[in-house]
Scaffold this active site. Structure first.
Site, PDB file in Angstrom:
ATOM      1  N   GLY A   1      53.014  11.982 -16.549  1.00  0.00           N
ATOM      2  CA  GLY A   1      52.635  11.279 -17.626  1.00  0.00           C
ATOM      3  C   GLY A   1      51.612  11.088 -17.981  1.00  0.00           C
ATOM      4  CD  GLU A   2      50.361   8.657 -14.735  1.00  0.00           C
ATOM      5  OE1 GLU A   2      50.674   7.517 -14.877  1.00  0.00           O
ATOM      6  OE2 GLU A   2      50.983   9.881 -14.467  1.00  0.00           O
ATOM      7  CE1 TYR A   3      47.398  18.656 -17.812  1.00  0.00           C
ATOM      8  CE2 TYR A   3      49.731  19.067 -18.750  1.00  0.00           C
ATOM      9  CZ  TYR A   3      48.217  19.534 -18.712  1.00  0.00           C
ATOM     10  OH  TYR A   3      47.909  20.530 -19.330  1.00  0.00           O
TER      11      TYR A   3
ATOM     12  CD  GLN B   1      47.687   7.721 -20.731  1.00  0.00           C
ATOM     13  OE1 GLN B   1      48.387   7.726 -19.721  1.00  0.00           O
ATOM     14  NE2 GLN B   1      47.514   6.428 -21.482  1.00  0.00           N
ATOM     15  N   GLY B   2      46.482  12.797 -20.653  1.00  0.00           N
ATOM     16  CA  GLY B   2      44.770  13.431 -21.126  1.00  0.00           C
ATOM     17  C   GLY B   2      45.269  14.891 -21.616  1.00  0.00           C
TER      18      GLY B   2
END
EC number: 2.4.99.12
Length: 418
Positions: free
Chosen positions: A60-62, A64-65
């Site tokens: 999920g954070e990937y 986002q980035g």
């Protein structure tokens, strides 16, 4: 406080090693890092290219980035992009992604390990996504005078860490060269703590879901299942979410089929879901392998492949996003971007976009099967198109965080070789 931090990290690692005896995910956490330790000497890191390292907790954070990495690639085509993951699920889900030049596990943040990892990578720039606060890595980057940027961060003054370990984490946050936050409240909180190197950029997730929607392509398996029927899509579901829908279907006629995309795709769990379903269901992989054309008798498709959810939401007239009966809801923007109303469980108040969409009347929270049945009955008699338009427009108006972050990096020459 540092000794307490490192003690906590050691206890966590020991706990993971113990859990690895019976938990596949914990076993993968250990095995992936052990294998990486043996292969680190073989990493081919170019010395004549700008090495940019982004760290993400999980998939999920990937996501986002990723818009930031894509923008960096466009501005600096020769940059060598490195992405590290803390979670094995994030690494496994994105290990075939061709945007980064190197995908790795983040070694445990213990004395010596962070320094050894950074000595091998020798990054010119480090980017941390959202809530990744690793003292050893941030301190080592600061000592080596490597720019360290935190993106899409959000700070809640009631957070456990900031209530009980505030001085330690304030010192840690001061180690970032720049902090890009999602909202004014976070920037104000940082300012009150004496942290002035913060900018309000917004949330890069809005940019990412708009990218995905713009690149949408039809799914032939889903279309063969639907055959023109409207559908409810339930994504990132946990057992509690699925049981809610099972109970609801036993209580009422949905009037349409469902697609369920579990958060964790395990064969045993999917078998249990299909056997508990009151109607007739089929796995995505099974349907893909069959030639059967008439799907009228099937009212459930369970997706047992990763990476499909973001585009499957586009087929829904209504979306349900899981996690609201556990730690918190998953990404509702993946559904809202397609202009459809969204439902979720009760634990959503830590997510600004969920609160906003509820306030705008384009999202709904349900507490139990009775509330779910009442809401579904109400929505059947409501203008869902108007609600969906509100949801889609909301996502569009929140875009632009990626540009603000990358403009800062370019203006400060963090993307060019010295």
């Amino acid at each position: 406080m540092r000794w307490l931090y490192y003690l906590g990290i050691r206890l966590y690692v020991w706990g993971i090693r113990l859990a690895a005896l019976w938990m596949p995910k914990a076993r993968l956490w250990i095995q992936g890092r052990r294998m990486q330790q043996r292969l680190m000497d073989d990493w081919q890191l170019p010395q004549n290219r700008r090495r940019i390292w982004m760290h993400c907790a999980s998939a999920g954070e990937y996501e986002q980035g990723r818009p930031v990495l894509e923008a960096i690639r466009k501005l600096c085509p020769d940059a060598f992009l490195i992405v590290s993951f803390f979670s094995p699920s994030g690494y496994e889900a994105r290990k075939s992604d061709t945007l980064p030049d190197l995908k790795v596990y983040l070694p445990a943040d213990l004395p010596g390990m962070a320094q050894a990892f950074l000595h091998k990578l020798r990054p010119h720039l480090a980017l941390f996504v959202k809530y990744e606060f690793w003292y050893g890595y941030i301190h080592a980057l600061q000592q080596q005078k490597i720019p360290c940027i935190l993106i899409s961060a959000r700070f809640e003054h009631r957070s456990f860490f900031f209530r009980f370990y505030r001085p330690f984490f304030i010192r840690l946050l001061k180690g970032f060269t720049r902090i890009f936050v999602q909202d004014e409240a976070s920037a104000q909180w940082l300012l009150e703590q004496g942290i002035r190197q913060a900018d309000v950029s917004g949330d890069t997730r809005f940019d990412r879901v708009l990218q995905i929607a713009a690149q949408w392509q039809p799914d032939q398996v889903v279309e063969r299942f639907l055959q023109g029927r409207k559908v409810i899509v339930a994504g990132s579901t946990w057992p509690e979410d699925e049981q809610l829908w099972i109970d609801c279907v036993r209580q009422m006629d949905l009037g349409c089929p469902m697609i369920i995309v579990p958060h964790e795709i395990r064969d045993k769990h999917i078998g249990q879901l299909l056997s508990s379903w009151p109607g007739k269901g089929i796995r995505y992989s099974e349907l893909a392998a069959r030639q059967e054309q008439n799907m009228d008798s099937f009212d459930l498709l369970v997706v047992d492949r990763m990476g499909l959810l973001a585009r499957i939401y586009a087929y829904g007239w209504l979306a349900y996003v899981g996690g609201g009966f556990g730690a918190g809801i998953h990404n509702i923007l993946e559904a809202a971007v397609y202009g459809i109303p969204v439902m979720f469980g009760p634990r959503y108040r830590s997510f600004r976009e969920a609160r906003d969409l509820v306030r705008l009347g384009a999202a709904f929270s349900v507490q139990d099967k009775h509330a779910m049945a009442q809401l579904l009955d109400h929505l059947k008699r409501t203008n869902l198109a108007a609600m969906g338009t509100i949801a889609g427009n909301y996502v569009k108006t929140q875009a632009g965080a990626t540009g603000k972050i990358v403009n800062y990096l370019a203006e400060n020459r963090f993307l060019t070789m010295a």
